[in-house]
Design a protein around this motif. Structure first.
Motif, PDB file in Angstrom:
ATOM      1  N   LEU A 356       0.829  -1.203   0.000  1.00 51.12           N
ATOM      2  CA  LEU A 356       0.000   0.000   0.000  1.00 51.12           C
ATOM      3  C   LEU A 356       0.863   1.253   0.000  1.00 51.12           C
ATOM      4  CD1 LEU A 356      -2.671   1.562   0.286  1.00 51.12           C
ATOM      5  CD2 LEU A 356      -2.511   1.184   2.767  1.00 51.12           C
ATOM      6  N   VAL A 357       1.879   1.272   0.849  1.00 50.25           N
ATOM      7  CA  VAL A 357       2.762   2.444   0.926  1.00 50.25           C
ATOM      8  C   VAL A 357       3.444   2.685  -0.417  1.00 50.25           C
ATOM      9  CG1 VAL A 357       4.884   3.328   1.973  1.00 50.25           C
ATOM     10  CG2 VAL A 357       3.116   2.299   3.423  1.00 50.25           C
ATOM     11  N   GLU A 358       3.913   1.629  -1.057  1.00 49.49           N
ATOM     12  CA  GLU A 358       4.583   1.778  -2.352  1.00 49.49           C
ATOM     13  C   GLU A 358       3.642   2.360  -3.403  1.00 49.49           C
ATOM     14  OE1 GLU A 358       6.097  -2.082  -3.227  1.00 49.49           O
ATOM     15  OE2 GLU A 358       7.735  -1.969  -1.755  1.00 49.49           O
ATOM     16  N   LEU A 359       2.393   1.872  -3.425  1.00 48.27           N
ATOM     17  CA  LEU A 359       1.425   2.411  -4.375  1.00 48.27           C
ATOM     18  C   LEU A 359       1.118   3.867  -4.072  1.00 48.27           C
ATOM     19  CD1 LEU A 359      -0.646   2.230  -6.658  1.00 48.27           C
ATOM     20  CD2 LEU A 359      -2.287   1.305  -4.992  1.00 48.27           C
ATOM     21  N   GLN A 360       0.853   4.188  -2.806  1.00 49.68           N
ATOM     22  CA  GLN A 360       0.501   5.565  -2.470  1.00 49.68           C
ATOM     23  C   GLN A 360       1.666   6.515  -2.743  1.00 49.68           C
ATOM     24  OE1 GLN A 360      -2.469   7.094  -1.621  1.00 49.68           O
ATOM     25  NE2 GLN A 360      -1.159   8.846  -2.030  1.00 49.68           N
ATOM     26  N   ASP A 361       2.887   6.096  -2.454  1.00 53.88           N
ATOM     27  CA  ASP A 361       4.046   6.937  -2.764  1.00 53.88           C
ATOM     28  C   ASP A 361       4.133   7.219  -4.258  1.00 53.88           C
ATOM     29  OD1 ASP A 361       4.795   7.182  -0.148  1.00 53.88           O
ATOM     30  OD2 ASP A 361       6.513   5.827  -0.262  1.00 53.88           O
ATOM     31  N   ALA A 362       3.852   6.206  -5.071  1.00 57.79           N
ATOM     32  CA  ALA A 362       3.887   6.397  -6.523  1.00 57.79           C
ATOM     33  C   ALA A 362       2.807   7.385  -6.966  1.00 57.79           C
ATOM     34  CB  ALA A 362       3.713   5.059  -7.233  1.00 57.79           C
ATOM     35  N   VAL A 363       1.600   7.237  -6.403  1.00 55.05           N
ATOM     36  CA  VAL A 363       0.508   8.156  -6.742  1.00 55.05           C
ATOM     37  C   VAL A 363       0.848   9.572  -6.287  1.00 55.05           C
ATOM     38  CG1 VAL A 363      -1.902   8.752  -6.257  1.00 55.05           C
ATOM     39  CG2 VAL A 363      -1.274   6.370  -6.734  1.00 55.05           C
ATOM     40  N   SER A 364       1.351   9.712  -5.054  1.00 56.46           N
ATOM     41  CA  SER A 364       1.705  11.032  -4.526  1.00 56.46           C
ATOM     42  C   SER A 364       2.760  11.705  -5.410  1.00 56.46           C
ATOM     43  CB  SER A 364       2.235  10.905  -3.098  1.00 56.46           C
ATOM     44  OG  SER A 364       1.249  10.413  -2.220  1.00 56.46           O
ATOM     45  N   TRP A 365       3.728  10.935  -5.823  1.00 57.27           N
ATOM     46  CA  TRP A 365       4.791  11.486  -6.668  1.00 57.27           C
ATOM     47  C   TRP A 365       4.233  11.952  -8.013  1.00 57.27           C
ATOM     48  CZ3 TRP A 365       9.864   8.512  -8.371  1.00 57.27           C
ATOM     49  CH2 TRP A 365      10.830   9.462  -8.752  1.00 57.27           C
ATOM     50  N   GLU A 366       3.388  11.121  -8.626  1.00 58.04           N
ATOM     51  CA  GLU A 366       2.789  11.502  -9.903  1.00 58.04           C
ATOM     52  C   GLU A 366       1.961  12.779  -9.757  1.00 58.04           C
ATOM     53  OE1 GLU A 366       0.554   8.101 -11.096  1.00 58.04           O
ATOM     54  OE2 GLU A 366       2.330   6.847 -11.422  1.00 58.04           O
ATOM     55  N   GLU A 367       1.183  12.874  -8.682  1.00 55.77           N
ATOM     56  CA  GLU A 367       0.360  14.064  -8.471  1.00 55.77           C
ATOM     57  C   GLU A 367       1.223  15.295  -8.217  1.00 55.77           C
ATOM     58  OE1 GLU A 367      -3.118  14.275  -8.797  1.00 55.77           O
ATOM     59  OE2 GLU A 367      -2.618  12.351  -9.733  1.00 55.77           O
ATOM     60  N   ASN A 368       2.300  15.131  -7.453  1.00 55.88           N
ATOM     61  CA  ASN A 368       3.180  16.262  -7.172  1.00 55.88           C
ATOM     62  C   ASN A 368       3.928  16.724  -8.419  1.00 55.88           C
ATOM     63  OD1 ASN A 368       2.433  16.425  -4.518  1.00 55.88           O
ATOM     64  ND2 ASN A 368       4.297  15.524  -3.677  1.00 55.88           N
ATOM     65  N   GLN A 369       4.279  15.795  -9.303  1.00 56.40           N
ATOM     66  CA  GLN A 369       5.000  16.172 -10.520  1.00 56.40           C
ATOM     67  C   GLN A 369       4.172  17.079 -11.416  1.00 56.40           C
ATOM     68  OE1 GLN A 369       6.006  12.139 -11.700  1.00 56.40           O
ATOM     69  NE2 GLN A 369       8.194  12.529 -11.381  1.00 56.40           N
ATOM     70  N   LYS A 370       2.840  16.989 -11.309  1.00 57.67           N
ATOM     71  CA  LYS A 370       1.972  17.855 -12.101  1.00 57.67           C
ATOM     72  C   LYS A 370       2.113  19.323 -11.713  1.00 57.67           C
ATOM     73  CE  LYS A 370      -1.554  14.223 -12.655  1.00 57.67           C
ATOM     74  NZ  LYS A 370      -2.951  13.822 -12.337  1.00 57.67           N
TER      75      LYS A 370
END
Length: 489
Positions: A356-370
């Motif tokens: 779960l942490v790995e998935l959420q970190d990936a989502v957070s990173w993608e959202e922040n890159q925007k």
């Protein structure tokens, strides 16, 4: 003061500090032995008592060497364990509960005079905490409690038994406190409650919370309004409309999910299902496309199957949370979930948690890159970035509450409470960086208030390491949990 747990405890600790200062005490200087040590405890974790008794054990030789020293224990664990605390740690002087924090100075004096421990646990609220004196940790941001207690019956949560039934403050009292804070220089408030969007049920107004948000938006000088935490069951369209239509209400929402599985949510007694949660997210995004949504998630609730966990991962992918507070399920003695069948093996919980942490970190990173390349307006904060001093950076919070570390040039000295406009140059999963300099700096009354509190002139420079949300001296290893997580973590 040592504070554990959620923002409600942080706010209570501000009141406890205010009570002690009102009674004539002063904060102990660094590197000195305090005359009074107060632990404001949390009962959310299974090992909460181990942490407390470990800390009390470390203090015993200190107290033996300083006979006049007093130790007090309050908060949720004190409400639960009561006299057990002085039985296991007889060097404790005072034990008080969540409903009678205003009694602390009198209990300390009584323990001193009678030379014996004082244990006083009230069964219902004696004074609404916001009527008590306060020693707020931030000059520019403040908690404002709108309710205490909780009427929910989540099977994993012990908080209603310790904090009692929900009690709402009158809107006029809340707004009076908000106006008084703004007069003191505060520019950001966070409305606080175990379930803020149930506010008004005590006096029969189902739209009281949205009306309160709009009323806060009319307070002159108040620039930012936040709130935590709402419950998806009570989240109504009028609240979304108030958020979108009130400029000072920030485009940020912390809404606990707990599980993406409707079956698990039923076992948790969460009274909403996956579809309901995602529909709220969809409506919020339609009204505020750039809103940041954060959440709490529990992994390994009794009976959770791999299919249930897959549903949680599905919601994380769909909701695109900017951040999630993730927790491995922890038994709370006295809760229905603690004795449920199907307790998930620890190794399975750990594996799911990591995924779960790995998935959420990936989502957070993608959202922040925007956000790279976008200008954001930051409320300069105090003490957020551990390495800011090394890189000549300060820290601030964007309107959506994202943490941004920003570079400052020679002669640029924003103070906590000032507003800086910067361009995001780099994104990480949990923060943003703006290294192209400050585009615009607006000195504010909040920055003046910070300077006055810290003995600086209004023109004086701020320090090199800065922080955003108010807090009370919690040890670094004990991060503050959102209020939704107080009963949900």
């Amino acid at each position: 003061m040592r504070t554990y747990g959620c923002q409600m405890n942080v706010h209570d600790s501000e009141r406890l500090s205010g009570l002690l200062e009102d009674a004539g005490y002063a904060r102990a200087a660094e590197e000195t032995t305090a005359d009074i040590v107060v632990f404001n405890t949390c009962a959310v974790r299974e090992n909460a008592d181990n942490r407390l008794y470990g800390n009390l054990g470390h203090l015993r030789p200190v107290k033996d060497a300083n006979p006049g020293m007093q130790i007090a224990v309050g908060g949720c664990l004190a409400q639960k364990d009561r006299g057990e605390i002085v039985r296991r740690a007889p060097w404790v002087d005072v034990v008080f509960g969540t409903h009678n924090i205003g009694s602390l100075p009198a209990l300390l004096e009584r323990a001193r005079v009678q030379r014996e421990a004082q244990v006083e646990i009230a069964e219902s609220l004696e004074h609404f905490p916001s009527t008590l004196p306060s020693r707020r940790e931030s000059a520019y941001a403040a908690w404002v409690s709108i309710s205490v207690g909780c009427n929910n019956t989540c099977t994993f949560c012990i908080v209603p038994a310790l904090r009692g039934k929900e009690q709402d403050r009158r809107p006029g009292d809340i707004l009076a406190e908000v106006r008084a804070l703004v007069d003191e220089g505060v520019s950001e408030i966070t409305l606080l409650g175990q379930n803020v969007n149930a506010y008004g049920s005590g006096f029969g107004d189902r739209q009281a919370f949205s009306k309160l948000l709009r009323a806060c938006g009319e307070v002159e000088g108040l620039e930012r309004v936040r709130f935590t935490s709402p419950h998806p069951r009570d989240f109504t369209d009028d609240v979304i409309e108030a958020m979108a239509e009130t400029p000072s209400v920030m485009p940020q929402l912390h809404m606990p999910l707990q599980s993406g599985s409707s079956r698990v949510l039923k076992d948790m007694r969460r009274s909403y299902r996956q579809e309901r949660f995602l529909s709220i997210v969809e409506k919020v995004r339609a009204a505020m496309p750039h809103a940041a949504i954060t959440t709490d998630i529990i992994v390994g609730f009794p009976g959770e199957t791999e299919e249930d966990f897959a549903e949680t991962l599905h919601v994380v992918r769909q909701a695109r949370f900017s951040m999630a507070f993730t927790f491995q399920y922890s038994k709370r003695p006295g809760t229905p979930a603690a004795t449920m069948d199907g307790q998930v093996p620890p190794e399975v919980v750990k594996d799911r948690y990591q995924r779960l942490v790995e998935l959420q970190d990936a989502v957070s990173w993608e959202e922040n890159q925007k956000l790279v390349g976008r200008e954001v307006e930051l409320l300069v904060a105090e003490g957020e970035g551990r390495k800011d001093g090394e890189h000549r950076r300060l820290s601030g919070r964007a309107p959506d509450n994202r943490l941004v570390h920003f570079a400052v040039g020679e002669g640029e000295e924003p103070r906590p409470g000032d507003v800086a406009t910067v361009e995001v140059t780099y994104a990480a999963p949990h923060h943003l960086v703006a290294d192209s300099g400050v585009r615009n700096l607006r000195r504010t009354r909040a920055g003046d208030a910070w300077a006055a509190r810290n003995g600086r002139s209004a023109e004086a420079a701020g320090p090199g390491v800065l922080l955003g949300m108010p807090k009370v001296g919690a040890p670094a290893a004990e991060p503050v949990t959102p209020v939704g997580g107080c009963c949900d973590a």
